[in-house]
Motif scaffolding. Structure first.
Motif, PDB file in Angstrom:
ATOM      1  N   GLU A 402      -1.483  -8.381 -14.395  1.00 47.67           N
ATOM      2  CA  GLU A 402      -2.349  -7.190 -14.399  1.00 47.67           C
ATOM      3  C   GLU A 402      -3.409  -7.284 -15.488  1.00 47.67           C
ATOM      4  OE1 GLU A 402       0.424  -4.009 -14.823  1.00 47.67           O
ATOM      5  OE2 GLU A 402       0.764  -3.802 -12.660  1.00 47.67           O
ATOM      6  N   SER A 405      -5.988  -9.704 -14.340  1.00 48.29           N
ATOM      7  CA  SER A 405      -6.810  -9.070 -13.323  1.00 48.29           C
ATOM      8  C   SER A 405      -7.798  -8.098 -13.947  1.00 48.29           C
ATOM      9  CB  SER A 405      -5.909  -8.337 -12.328  1.00 48.29           C
ATOM     10  OG  SER A 405      -6.672  -7.626 -11.379  1.00 48.29           O
ATOM     11  N   ALA A 406      -7.302  -7.313 -14.945  1.00 49.77           N
ATOM     12  CA  ALA A 406      -8.169  -6.354 -15.631  1.00 49.77           C
ATOM     13  C   ALA A 406      -9.283  -7.074 -16.389  1.00 49.77           C
ATOM     14  CB  ALA A 406      -7.339  -5.512 -16.597  1.00 49.77           C
ATOM     15  N   ASP A 430     -11.808   3.711 -10.164  1.00 48.64           N
ATOM     16  CA  ASP A 430     -10.858   2.774  -9.555  1.00 48.64           C
ATOM     17  C   ASP A 430     -10.236   3.446  -8.325  1.00 48.64           C
ATOM     18  OD1 ASP A 430      -9.002   0.891  -8.931  1.00 48.64           O
ATOM     19  OD2 ASP A 430      -8.247   0.611 -10.966  1.00 48.64           O
ATOM     20  N   GLY A 433      -6.333   2.455  -8.100  1.00 47.73           N
ATOM     21  CA  GLY A 433      -5.620   2.220  -9.354  1.00 47.73           C
ATOM     22  C   GLY A 433      -4.628   3.300  -9.734  1.00 47.73           C
ATOM     23  N   GLU A 436      -1.933   3.410 -15.447  1.00 46.12           N
ATOM     24  CA  GLU A 436      -1.632   2.153 -16.138  1.00 46.12           C
ATOM     25  C   GLU A 436      -2.772   1.149 -15.967  1.00 46.12           C
ATOM     26  OE1 GLU A 436       0.596  -0.038 -18.675  1.00 46.12           O
ATOM     27  OE2 GLU A 436       1.164   1.948 -17.935  1.00 46.12           O
ATOM     28  N   SER A 437      -3.361   1.101 -14.758  1.00 46.49           N
ATOM     29  CA  SER A 437      -4.464   0.164 -14.519  1.00 46.49           C
ATOM     30  C   SER A 437      -5.693   0.539 -15.334  1.00 46.49           C
ATOM     31  CB  SER A 437      -4.804   0.114 -13.031  1.00 46.49           C
ATOM     32  OG  SER A 437      -5.375   1.336 -12.591  1.00 46.49           O
ATOM     33  N   ASN A 440      -5.134  -0.743 -18.753  1.00 45.72           N
ATOM     34  CA  ASN A 440      -5.327  -2.193 -18.772  1.00 45.72           C
ATOM     35  C   ASN A 440      -6.812  -2.541 -18.866  1.00 45.72           C
ATOM     36  OD1 ASN A 440      -2.617  -2.885 -18.623  1.00 45.72           O
ATOM     37  ND2 ASN A 440      -2.588  -2.905 -16.379  1.00 45.72           N
TER      38      ASN A 440
END
Length: 529
Positions: A402, A405-406, A430, A433, A436-437, A440
Motif C-alpha cells: 500500500e 502504491s501510495a 480518492d 479509497g 487508511e489510504s 498512506n
C-alpha cells in the motif's frame, strides 16, 4: 506519612495523569462545541452543553467559562444551573421503590396495625415464616416478621413468595422505611384490603439466597486477597452482590496485571478449598475495632455491630448473609477488571454454578477452535502463535504494498499539481479509497516530496473524510495543516483540525466536495499572503 511516601507519590502521579486526560478530552469536545456555536452566529455556549461537559467528561464549569472568555464568548449559566438542579432532583428519586408511598402509609396509619412499630427480620436463621399482614400499600405488603433480606451494604434484596388466602404473590424487591419492611409484589393488581390482618406464608427463593451467600462471602475473601497481593492501601469502596455474580470496587491507582489477577484468583480459591469456617457475632463497635475487624471507609455504624469472621483469615463488619464454610462457594472466577474512576478499580466475578458454567463455556470455545484449526487443545497455543506470526507478516507485506502504491500515486499527482510561489498543491478525491489510504498518501507526500501540500478526500457511507499533509520545510515557514483542513471542511459543513504537518476532518454535504477541493489553492494562497 514517611512510611507511605512512595505510595502517596504514586497516587499523586496517577491523579495528575488522569486529570490531564480529562483536560485533553474536555478541551477537544469544547473546541467542537464553540465551533458549532460560532458557525451558527452565536456567542453563548448553551447551559446543557456546559453541564454535559462536566457530567460526562468531568470538565469543570470554571474551565469552560475561562476558555469561552478567551474566545470572546460566554456560558449560559442560568441554563447550566437548571440542568444541575434537574440532576439533583433525579438523584433524589429512588430507582426501584416508591419511598413516598411507604412514608405516607406509615405517617397516615391507614391499613397499618397500630400495635406494631416495626417489622422483625428473621432471615439470618430462617428462609420460611408464618407471618401476619400488618400493612398494605399500592405496590405490596408489610409483614410483622419476614425472612426477606432488605437490600443494603451492596447485597441485593431477596426474592421469593408470599402466600395469602391461597394466593401466591411474587416478591421482586424489598425496602425498609421507618423500621417497617416493604415487600414489593409483582402481581400488585391482586392486592386487596381483605389481606389485612390475615396469616401469610413468606418464603425466600432458596437457590437465589444461596447464590447471594456464596458471592457475598467471596467478596470478603477477595478483599483480603487484594490487600495481600497489592498492599494495605486497598480498601473496599462499594459492591453489588447478586445471585449470579458480584462486582467489587476498591481503591488502587493502576490496572492489575495478568499475573496479579492470577495470584488473587488463586488465593481466593485456595481459601475455598480449605473449607474455612465462617462465623457471625454481634459486639460493640469499639470491641470490633480492637479485634481488627475491617470497616468500610465513610460508612456509619451503630454502637452494636455484626461481625463476619472467616476463620483466622478475614474479619469484617457486615450485615449481609453468608455461607457457613468457604467450601460452599465451590469455585471462584474473575470475569473482568477495569477502572471506574480516578484511583478506583472494579472486579467482576462469579462463584459456584455460575463459575462452573463459565468454565464449560470456555471449554466449548476451545473445542470449537480445536475443530476449526484441526489441532489438539494442548496444541492451540502453538498454533495460534504461528497464525498470529503469519498474520503479522502478511499485514506487513500488505502495508508495504500500500505504501508503494501510495508513493507511485503521489508521483503521478505531483506531475499535475497546482503550483503557487514554488509550492506544489495537490487536491485529490480518492474514489475507491479508505481513511487508511488517505493517510498512506499523506505519508508518501511527506516522505518523498518537498515544498508540497496535499488535501485528500473520500466519500464513505455518505460521509466525507479529509486528510491534509504539509511537508516539514513549509511547516517551518508557518503553514499549518490544521488551519487548511478547517477551511476546506467548512465548505462542506464539516470541521476538523490536527497538527501542523498532518490534520484530519469530516464533512457533511457530499455534493460540495468537488467545490471544496477546487478552492484549496485559493485557501492556501490567502493563508500565505
Amino acid at each position: 506519612l514517611k512510611d507511605k511516601k512512595e505510595l502517596i507519590s504514586r497516587w499523586i502521579k496517577s491523579e495528575e495523569e488522569r486529570f490531564n486526560e480529562t483536560l485533553d478530552t474536555g478541551i477537544e469536545r469544547l473546541e467542537v462545541i464553540t465551533e458549532e456555536v460560532l458557525k451558527k452566529g452565536g456567542k453563548t455556549i448553551p447551559g446543557k452543553m456546559a453541564f454535559d461537559l462536566e457530567a460526562t467528561y468531568g470538565f469543570p464549569i470554571e474551565l469552560t467559562q475561562m476558555i469561552a472568555r478567551r474566545k470572546g464568548m460566554s456560558v449560559d449559566m442560568e441554563g447550566y444551573e437548571k440542568q444541575m438542579e434537574k440532576h439533583r432532583e433525579i438523584s433524589k428519586v429512588p430507582d426501584k421503590f416508591s419511598s413516598v408511598a411507604a412514608r405516607s402509609l406509615i405517617i397516615s396509619g391507614k391499613m397499618v396495625d397500630e400495635n406494631y412499630t416495626k417489622s422483625e427480620f428473621v432471615g439470618y436463621k430462617k428462609l420460611k415464616t408464618r407471618s401476619k399482614v400488618i400493612g398494605i400499600y399500592p405496590e405490596g405488603i408489610v409483614l410483622d416478621k419476614t425472612p426477606f433480606y432488605v437490600e443494603s451494604g451492596g447485597q441485593a434484596s431477596d426474592e421469593g413468595w408470599i402466600v395469602v388466602k391461597g394466593l401466591k404473590l411474587s416478591v421482586v424487591n424489598v425496602r425498609k422505611e421507618n423500621n417497617f419492611i416493604f415487600h414489593k409484589i409483582k402481581e400488585s393488581e391482586n392486592l386487596t384490603k381483605e389481606f389485612y390482618h390475615k396469616t401469610a406464608r413468606a418464603e425466600v427463593d432458596e437457590q437465589k439466597r444461596k447464590g447471594i451467600m456464596r458471592n457475598h462471602t467471596a467478596t470478603h475473601l477477595l478483599h483480603k486477597a487484594l490487600r495481600e497481593t497489592l498492599g494495605e492501601h486497598v480498601h473496599q469502596s462499594g459492591s453489588l452482590v447478586s445471585p449470579n455474580g458480584f462486582r467489587f470496587d476498591f481503591t488502587h491507582f493502576k490496572a492489575l496485571t495478568e499475573d496479579e489477577l492470577e495470584k488473587i484468583e488463586y488465593k481466593v480459591n485456595q481459601k475455598i478449598w480449605e473449607n474455612l469456617e465462617v462465623n457471625t457475632f454481634n459486639t460493640t463497635l469499639d470491641e470490633a475495632k480492637k479485634l481488627g475487624a475491617m470497616a468500610l471507609f465513610g460508612e456509619k455504624y451503630e454502637d452494636t455491630v455484626r461481625v463476619v469472621k472467616v476463620d483466622e483469615y478475614s474479619m469484617e463488619l457486615c450485615g449481609g448473609t453468608h455461607v457457613k464454610a468457604t467450601g460452599e462457594i465451590g469455585l471462584f472466577r474473575i470475569i473482568s477488571e477495569q477502572s471506574i474512576a480516578a484511583g478506583m478499580r472494579r472486579i467482576e466475578a462469579v462463584t459456584g454454578k455460575s463459575a462452573y458454567e463459565l468454565v464449560k463455556e470456555e471449554e466449548k470455545t476451545l473445542e470449537g477452535l480445536s475443530d476449526i484449526l484441526k489441532v489438539k487443545r494442548e496444541e492451540l497455543g502453538t498454533k495460534m502463535a504461528e497464525l498470529l506470526e503469519n498474520s503479522r507478516e502478511m499485514e506487513k507485506k500488505v502495508k508495504q504494498a500500500e505504501a508503494g502504491s501510495a508513493k507511485e500515486k503521489i508521483k503521478e499527482l505531483y506531475k499535475n499539481a497546482f503550483e503557487l510561489d514554488g509550492i506544489k498543491i495537490i487536491a485529490y478525491k480518492d474514489e475507491k479509497g479508505s481513511r487508511e489510504s488517505l493517510l498512506n498518501l499523506a505519508d508518501a507526500l511527506r516522505g518523498n516530496l518537498k515544498s508540497s501540500i496535499g488535501v485528500f478526500a473520500i466519500i464513505s457511507d455518505e460521509k466525507l473524510s479529509f486528510v491534509t499533509a504539509v511537508t516539514d520545510d513549509l511547516v517551518k515557514k508557518g503553514i499549518r495543516a490544521g488551519e487548511i483542513i478547517k477551511e476546506v471542511a467548512k465548505l462542506t459543513g464539516g470541521s476538523g483540525g490536527g497538527k501542523p504537518h498532518l490534520a484530519q476532518a469530516g464533512g457533511k454535504d457530499i455534493t460540495k466536495l468537488d467545490f471544496a477541493l477546487s478552492k484549496v489553492p485559493e485557501i492556501i494562497k490567502r493563508m500565505i499572503s
